[in-house]
Design an enzyme around this catalytic site. Structure first.
Site, PDB file in Angstrom:
ATOM      1  N   CYS A  56     -17.806 -37.713  46.907  1.00 19.63           N
ATOM      2  CA  CYS A  56     -18.942 -36.670  47.495  1.00 19.63           C
ATOM      3  C   CYS A  56     -20.220 -37.198  47.221  1.00 19.63           C
ATOM      4  O   CYS A  56     -20.640 -38.063  47.792  1.00 19.63           O
ATOM      5  CB  CYS A  56     -18.657 -35.288  46.571  1.00 19.63           C
ATOM      6  SG  CYS A  56     -19.415 -33.912  47.297  1.00 19.63           S
ATOM      7  N   HIS A 100     -12.445 -34.308  47.394  1.00 19.77           N
ATOM      8  CA  HIS A 100     -12.357 -34.690  45.798  1.00 19.77           C
ATOM      9  C   HIS A 100     -10.763 -34.906  45.440  1.00 19.77           C
ATOM     10  O   HIS A 100     -10.179 -33.914  44.945  1.00 19.77           O
ATOM     11  CB  HIS A 100     -12.808 -33.338  45.005  1.00 19.77           C
ATOM     12  CG  HIS A 100     -14.430 -33.473  45.098  1.00 19.77           C
ATOM     13  ND1 HIS A 100     -15.100 -33.848  43.837  1.00 19.77           N
ATOM     14  CD2 HIS A 100     -15.157 -32.785  45.944  1.00 19.77           C
ATOM     15  CE1 HIS A 100     -16.321 -33.464  44.545  1.00 19.77           C
ATOM     16  NE2 HIS A 100     -16.316 -32.886  45.782  1.00 19.77           N
ATOM     17  N   GLU A 153      -9.763 -36.397  42.730  1.00 23.14           N
ATOM     18  CA  GLU A 153      -9.707 -35.898  41.092  1.00 23.14           C
ATOM     19  C   GLU A 153      -9.410 -34.504  40.985  1.00 23.14           C
ATOM     20  O   GLU A 153      -8.908 -34.157  39.808  1.00 23.14           O
ATOM     21  CB  GLU A 153     -10.878 -36.313  40.537  1.00 23.14           C
ATOM     22  CG  GLU A 153     -12.336 -35.524  40.391  1.00 23.14           C
ATOM     23  CD  GLU A 153     -12.915 -35.597  41.633  1.00 23.14           C
ATOM     24  OE1 GLU A 153     -14.009 -34.834  41.864  1.00 23.14           O
ATOM     25  OE2 GLU A 153     -12.520 -36.356  42.716  1.00 23.14           O
TER      26      GLU A 153
END
Length: 223
Positions: free
Chosen positions: A87, A195, A197
């Protein structure tokens, strides 16, 4: 695995990234402040997290790309240390010159925050070897400036060299050729807007992002 997560003023996904790295690698990453002049010794992996570094003033990632620590990150990347930018981290990588192209305002000028479908465009990289070619995965996005842009010659080169890592399965933000993530020419730097994660275990709604980190760890062990 000796890893590090870089925090800039305005980063808000650094804890998410650190948590994912610790859960998957078994070792807590070093937390590095943007104003530091040097990275910890013998790093195996560097992550630039999402957020709004410097409030996204000027251009997203442009000011963070000139933070003192980025000189050390660029040097490490040029030595072959894997670097993941997610990002805002992707924006920093383009602004620092580690990746080609730029991230523009989303088509429609709207902030996009939802789960999206990605297609794995290259399953042979350090970061994507845990996926299969063409596999569709679900990963969340949360950005206002995720519209990937590059000129046609650069886009043709990225595609021809297998440097497009992920594509959006459908238009999300207007990105050229639906590109969601790109690699550098050496394959050790990956920038992506979604994302991974935030999607590493069922409690988060899915675990499709986990294989990205496992792929990198496996590749580092193999090396």
């Amino acid at each position: 695995m000796r890893s590090a997560v870089i925090t800039f003023p305005g980063s808000n996904c650094d804890r998410d990234m650190a948590d994912a790295l610790e859960k998957i690698s078994g070792t807590a990453p070093h937390r590095v402040w943007h104003g530091d002049a040097a990275l910890p010794d013998r790093l195996d992996f560097i992550a630039l997290p999402g957020g709004f570094s410097y409030g996204d003033y000027l251009r997203s990632g442009a000011m963070a790309a000139r933070s003192p620590i980025m000189r050390a990150v660029i040097e490490a990347a040029n030595r072959g240390v894997p670097v993941l930018g997610v990002c805002n981290g992707f924006q920093v990588l383009t602004e620092s010159g580690l990746l080609p192209g730029a991230l523009l305002r989303n088509a429609g000028m709207n902030f996009v925050c939802r789960d999206v479908q990605l297609t794995v465009a290259n399953s042979q990289s350090l970061f994507t070897s845990g996926y299969t070619q063409g596999q569709q995965i679900t990963v969340p996005v949360a950005h206002h400036d995720g519209n990937y842009f590059a000129d046609d010659a650069t886009l043709d080169r990225l595609e021809g060299e297998g440097r497009v890592a992920f594509r959006y399965a459908e238009s999300v933000n207007g990105s050229a050729r639906d590109i969601a993530g790109v690699l550098n020419d050496a394959g050790n730097v990956l920038g992506m807007m979604p994302h991974p994660e935030r999607m590493i275990e069922p409690e988060q709604g899915g675990s499709d992002g986990r294989a990205l980190f496992e792929s990198a760890i496996k590749g580092l062990i193999g090396a």
